[in-house]
Write an enzyme that holds these catalytic residues in place. Structure first.
Site, PDB file in Angstrom:
ATOM      1  N   CYS A   1     -25.352 -11.294  -9.253  1.00 14.14           N
ATOM      2  CA  CYS A   1     -25.199 -11.429 -10.479  1.00 14.14           C
ATOM      3  C   CYS A   1     -26.067 -11.439 -11.914  1.00 14.14           C
ATOM      4  CB  CYS A   1     -25.134 -13.434 -10.202  1.00 14.14           C
ATOM      5  SG  CYS A   1     -24.389 -14.436 -11.468  1.00 14.14           S
TER       6      CYS A   1
ATOM      7  N   THR B   1       5.732  -1.597   1.740  1.00 13.83           N
ATOM      8  CA  THR B   1       5.138  -2.654   2.638  1.00 13.83           C
ATOM      9  C   THR B   1       5.718  -2.999   3.971  1.00 13.83           C
ATOM     10  OG1 THR B   1       4.551  -4.901   2.505  1.00 13.83           O
ATOM     11  CG2 THR B   1       6.418  -4.417   1.358  1.00 13.83           C
TER      12      THR B   1
ATOM     13  N   PRO C   1      -4.848   5.633   1.343  1.00 21.80           N
ATOM     14  CA  PRO C   1      -4.506   5.429   2.321  1.00 21.80           C
ATOM     15  C   PRO C   1      -3.472   4.281   2.177  1.00 21.80           C
ATOM     16  CG  PRO C   1      -6.706   5.818   3.067  1.00 21.80           C
ATOM     17  CD  PRO C   1      -6.558   5.701   1.398  1.00 21.80           C
ATOM     18  N   ASP C   2      -2.815   3.967   3.320  1.00 20.07           N
ATOM     19  CA  ASP C   2      -2.287   2.409   3.403  1.00 20.07           C
ATOM     20  C   ASP C   2      -3.688   1.732   4.831  1.00 20.07           C
ATOM     21  OD1 ASP C   2      -1.554   3.874   6.052  1.00 20.07           O
ATOM     22  OD2 ASP C   2       0.836   3.327   5.254  1.00 20.07           O
ATOM     23  N   PHE C   3      -3.209   0.734   5.101  1.00 22.26           N
ATOM     24  CA  PHE C   3      -4.217   0.049   6.075  1.00 22.26           C
ATOM     25  C   PHE C   3      -3.785   1.234   7.377  1.00 22.26           C
ATOM     26  CE2 PHE C   3      -5.983  -3.845   4.330  1.00 22.26           C
ATOM     27  CZ  PHE C   3      -6.640  -3.693   3.060  1.00 22.26           C
ATOM     28  N   ARG C   4      -2.744   1.156   7.660  1.00 19.83           N
ATOM     29  CA  ARG C   4      -1.646   0.767   9.339  1.00 19.83           C
ATOM     30  C   ARG C   4      -0.817   2.338   9.508  1.00 19.83           C
ATOM     31  NH1 ARG C   4      -4.262  -3.384  11.203  1.00 19.83           N
ATOM     32  NH2 ARG C   4      -4.085  -4.404   9.803  1.00 19.83           N
TER      33      ARG C   4
ATOM     34  N   ASN D   1      -1.450  -4.325  -3.433  1.00 22.14           N
ATOM     35  CA  ASN D   1      -2.005  -3.769  -3.854  1.00 22.14           C
ATOM     36  C   ASN D   1      -3.489  -4.241  -4.562  1.00 22.14           C
ATOM     37  OD1 ASN D   1      -0.673  -2.393  -2.253  1.00 22.14           O
ATOM     38  ND2 ASN D   1       0.105  -1.352  -3.724  1.00 22.14           N
TER      39      ASN D   1
ATOM     40  N   ASP E   1      -5.671  -1.630  -6.452  1.00 25.20           N
ATOM     41  CA  ASP E   1      -5.625  -0.355  -6.856  1.00 25.20           C
ATOM     42  C   ASP E   1      -6.037  -0.457  -8.064  1.00 25.20           C
ATOM     43  OD1 ASP E   1      -3.672   0.091  -7.311  1.00 25.20           O
ATOM     44  OD2 ASP E   1      -2.822   1.119  -5.327  1.00 25.20           O
TER      45      ASP E   1
ATOM     46  N   ALA F   1       0.720  -1.472   0.165  1.00 24.37           N
ATOM     47  CA  ALA F   1       0.104  -0.161   0.146  1.00 24.37           C
ATOM     48  C   ALA F   1       0.660   1.434   0.035  1.00 24.37           C
ATOM     49  CB  ALA F   1      -1.203  -0.213   1.147  1.00 24.37           C
TER      50      ALA F   1
ATOM     51  N   HIS G   1      -3.237 -10.329  -3.721  1.00 24.24           N
ATOM     52  CA  HIS G   1      -4.424 -10.632  -3.328  1.00 24.24           C
ATOM     53  C   HIS G   1      -5.513 -10.200  -3.972  1.00 24.24           C
ATOM     54  CE1 HIS G   1      -2.190  -9.717   0.657  1.00 24.24           C
ATOM     55  NE2 HIS G   1      -2.446 -10.255   0.907  1.00 24.24           N
TER      56      HIS G   1
ATOM     57  N   CYS H   1       8.999   6.567  -0.375  1.00 21.62           N
ATOM     58  CA  CYS H   1       9.104   5.617  -2.186  1.00 21.62           C
ATOM     59  C   CYS H   1       9.235   6.500  -3.128  1.00 21.62           C
ATOM     60  CB  CYS H   1       7.632   4.736  -2.685  1.00 21.62           C
ATOM     61  SG  CYS H   1       7.839   3.557  -1.617  1.00 21.62           S
TER      62      CYS H   1
HETATM   63  P1  CNA Z   1       1.013  -1.989   5.434  1.00 17.83           P
HETATM   64  O1  CNA Z   1       0.434  -2.931   6.626  1.00 17.83           O
HETATM   65  O2  CNA Z   1      -0.353  -0.652   5.374  1.00 17.83           O
HETATM   66  O3  CNA Z   1       2.030  -0.928   5.068  1.00 17.83           O
HETATM   67  C1  CNA Z   1       2.246  -0.511   4.651  1.00 17.83           C
HETATM   68  C2  CNA Z   1       4.015  -0.270   4.698  1.00 17.83           C
HETATM   69  O4  CNA Z   1       4.020   1.609   3.965  1.00 17.83           O
HETATM   70  C3  CNA Z   1       4.628   0.703   6.193  1.00 17.83           C
HETATM   71  O5  CNA Z   1       4.704  -0.006   6.472  1.00 17.83           O
HETATM   72  C4  CNA Z   1       4.546   2.472   6.092  1.00 17.83           C
HETATM   73  O6  CNA Z   1       5.665   2.495   7.176  1.00 17.83           O
HETATM   74  C5  CNA Z   1       4.710   2.139   4.214  1.00 17.83           C
HETATM   75  N1  CNA Z   1       3.935   3.288   3.407  1.00 17.83           N
HETATM   76  C6  CNA Z   1       3.141   4.182   3.554  1.00 17.83           C
HETATM   77  N2  CNA Z   1       4.049   5.335   3.165  1.00 17.83           N
HETATM   78  C7  CNA Z   1       4.906   5.130   2.249  1.00 17.83           C
HETATM   79  C8  CNA Z   1       5.344   6.001   1.297  1.00 17.83           C
HETATM   80  N3  CNA Z   1       5.218   6.686   0.915  1.00 17.83           N
HETATM   81  N4  CNA Z   1       6.556   6.040   1.500  1.00 17.83           N
HETATM   82  C9  CNA Z   1       7.176   4.097   1.974  1.00 17.83           C
HETATM   83  N5  CNA Z   1       6.863   2.969   2.267  1.00 17.83           N
HETATM   84  C10 CNA Z   1       5.660   3.961   2.772  1.00 17.83           C
HETATM   85  O7  CNA Z   1       0.050  -1.963   4.036  1.00 17.83           O
HETATM   86  P2  CNA Z   1       1.177  -3.252   2.955  1.00 17.83           P
HETATM   87  O8  CNA Z   1       0.540  -2.937   1.930  1.00 17.83           O
HETATM   88  O9  CNA Z   1       2.451  -3.884   4.243  1.00 17.83           O
HETATM   89  O10 CNA Z   1      -0.549  -4.842   3.778  1.00 17.83           O
HETATM   90  C11 CNA Z   1      -1.281  -5.856   2.454  1.00 17.83           C
HETATM   91  C12 CNA Z   1      -2.065  -5.181   3.161  1.00 17.83           C
HETATM   92  C13 CNA Z   1      -2.487  -4.191   2.228  1.00 17.83           C
HETATM   93  C14 CNA Z   1      -3.001  -6.247   1.079  1.00 17.83           C
HETATM   94  O11 CNA Z   1      -4.313  -7.029   1.958  1.00 17.83           O
HETATM   95  C15 CNA Z   1      -3.526  -5.054   0.546  1.00 17.83           C
HETATM   96  O12 CNA Z   1      -5.085  -5.413  -0.414  1.00 17.83           O
HETATM   97  C16 CNA Z   1      -4.177  -4.108   1.333  1.00 17.83           C
HETATM   98  N6  CNA Z   1      -3.913  -2.060   0.702  1.00 17.83           N
HETATM   99  C17 CNA Z   1      -4.007  -2.405  -0.304  1.00 17.83           C
HETATM  100  C18 CNA Z   1      -4.364  -0.910  -0.422  1.00 17.83           C
HETATM  101  C19 CNA Z   1      -4.386  -0.289  -2.247  1.00 17.83           C
HETATM  102  O13 CNA Z   1      -4.298  -0.773  -2.867  1.00 17.83           O
HETATM  103  N7  CNA Z   1      -3.704   0.775  -2.714  1.00 17.83           N
HETATM  104  C20 CNA Z   1      -4.950   0.093  -0.006  1.00 17.83           C
HETATM  105  C21 CNA Z   1      -4.604  -0.071   1.355  1.00 17.83           C
HETATM  106  C22 CNA Z   1      -4.632  -0.829   1.766  1.00 17.83           C
END
Ligand code: CNA
Length: 397
Positions: free
Chosen positions: A178, A218, A53-56, A127, A129, A44, A146, A262
């Site tokens: 459906c 991630t 937004p990311d999840f965490r 992701n 998206d 994310a 995913h 990133c």
């Molecule tokens: P996560 O657990 O939310 O981790 C995101 C990571 O990225 C963290 O370590 C952050 O510190 C880091 N981070 C956030 N912004 C930046 C940035 N600009 N530059 C560098 N690092 C950054 O997300 P993961 O992808 O690890 O977790 C997996 C989940 C998130 C999957 O199941 C996805 O489906 C899910 N997800 C996807 C999306 C999307 O499709 N864009 C959005 C939100 C969640």
């Protein structure tokens, strides 16, 4: 693997493949032609600068912003048994996240650049998206571990559902049904409690064939995805570009850490490889993709100063409302924890750990949805169930 807090490799141990464990050492390796089978693994964090937004991340993370949907717990939005009972929260989210609304970031374009240069063996993304696709990375180079919004089908009879129809329903904030059996239709995003796509299992050993792994954006906390970087051979260089150190990256003899944003990281790497101009040109090509380009989403007229002010007042009023609701939500939550859980909550919780699982707290998720639910209208308009008109019935097999 996981979010290990282990010690980075002893500085006195020399790298085995790179001349140095630095960006320059890595760029030299790439420029010498030794990296021709690059595996990229993303999450994310590569899409946050696109506005997703990311999840965490605290405060801005998706789960921190789901309180308004009245979910029993934030992850329920991606829980298959919860979805069967109540698909509305997911479709509310889908309305905001549906591809076409966001522009790929320069990091997505960097992956495309690797492909154009014939260096990309495979991209594994968590992701949903589709921004890699939008940046021009071809389908056969992507493993969407995913799932994603790229395909959709009925959760009952598994019949594929036409893309144009789901686009229309999502834009109209309707829940698609459906055409064959009227079951619920869902984009093929992997929910908690569902299997990962076959493509993931077929390709998961590819890191072992790679000569460079790049991990970006991630937290590497979701298994089995998190185990991918560990499948690389012993002295294969691994680059982590992330805000934080994750997954034990940095422990390998040839690991390079670029901790930070990133987009900044890929620009630095591209510059060191002499590709920056090409990268920026590629990214510029994506400028037309974005929010108001989405089909079915009408362009909003520019707002006057007064309207902007009014919106701001509305927003602040809503934030106050939310805080009040939040206290109520907390109160109900505490009550819920003191009393036996409702059948719904218990069922959903019981199935929230599947193959696509991570042990994460479901607690303390709160905040406002401003980052996720950009359109104020979407909060007010209740989702409708789209009864398929007889004329819509057709064979999409
Ligand atoms: P996560 O657990 O939310 O981790 C995101 C990571 O990225 C963290 O370590 C952050 O510190 C880091 N981070 C956030 N912004 C930046 C940035 N600009 N530059 C560098 N690092 C950054 O997300 P993961 O992808 O690890 O977790 C997996 C989940 C998130 C999957 O199941 C996805 O489906 C899910 N997800 C996807 C999306 C999307 O499709 N864009 C959005 C939100 C969640």
């Amino acid at each position: 693997m996981g979010n290990e807090e282990s010690t980075p490799v002893d500085e006195s141990v020399p790298p085995q493949t790179l001349s140095s464990r630095t960006l320059e050492g890595l760029a030299e390796y790439i420029k010498s032609g030794k990296a021709s089978k690059i595996v990229v693994m993303t999450g994310a964090g590569i899409s946050t600068s696109a506005g997703i937004p990311d999840f965490r991340s605290p405060e801005t993370g998706l789960y921190a912003n789901l309180a308004r949907l009245n979910l029993p717990y934030a992850e329920a939005v991606f829980d298959i048994s919860f979805f069967k009972q109540n698909p509305e929260p997911f479709y509310t989210l889908a309305h905001e996240l549906y591809p076409g609304k966001y522009r790929p970031t320069i990091t997505h374009s960097f992956i495309r650049l690797l492909h154009d240069k014939g260096l990309l063996l495979k991209l594994f993304t968590q992701n949903i998206d589709c921004l890699e696709r939008e940046a021009g990375v071809p389908d056969d180079k992507i493993v969407e571990a995913h799932g994603s919004f790229a395909r959709q089908s009925c959760i009952e009879c598994k019949h594929p559902y036409p893309e144009d129809d789901i686009k229309r329903h999502i834009a109209a904030m309707e829940i698609p049904r459906c055409h064959e059996c009227e079951g619920l239709v869902k984009p093929e995003i992997v929910f908690f409690g569902e299997q990962l796509p076959q493509a993931f299992f077929e390709n998961r050993m590819l890191p072992a064939q790679s000569d460079l792994c790049i991990v970006m954006g991630t937290s590497l906390t979701v298994q089995p995805f998190a185990s991918l970087p560990g499948a690389a051979r012993g002295h294969t260089p691994r680059l982590l570009i992330n805000k934080e150190r994750v997954g034990g990256l940095g422990n390998g003899t040839d690991d390079v850490l670029l901790l930070g944003d990133c987009d900044d990281g890929v620009k630095k790497l591209a510059k060191a490889c002499g590709w920056l101009e090409e990268l920026e040109k590629l990214w510029a090509e994506t400028a037309g993709i974005g929010k108001d380009q989405a089909e079915g989403v009408p362009d909003e007229p520019a707002k006057s100063k007064d309207e902007v002010l009014e919106d701001e007042i509305d927003r602040l009023t809503k934030e106050v409302d939310e805080s009040l609701n939040l206290s109520k939500w907390h109160e109900e939550k505490v009550r819920g924890e003191l009393m036996p859980r409702s059948a719904n909550g218990a069922d959903a919780a019981a199935t929230s750990e599947g193959l696509h699982s991570r042990s994460q707290p479901h607690e303390d998720e709160k905040g406002n949805l401003g980052h996720v639910f950009v359109s104020e209208d979407s909060k007010e308009v209740p989702l409708k169930s789209a009864d398929p008109a007889p004329t819509e019935k057709k064979d999409e097999a």
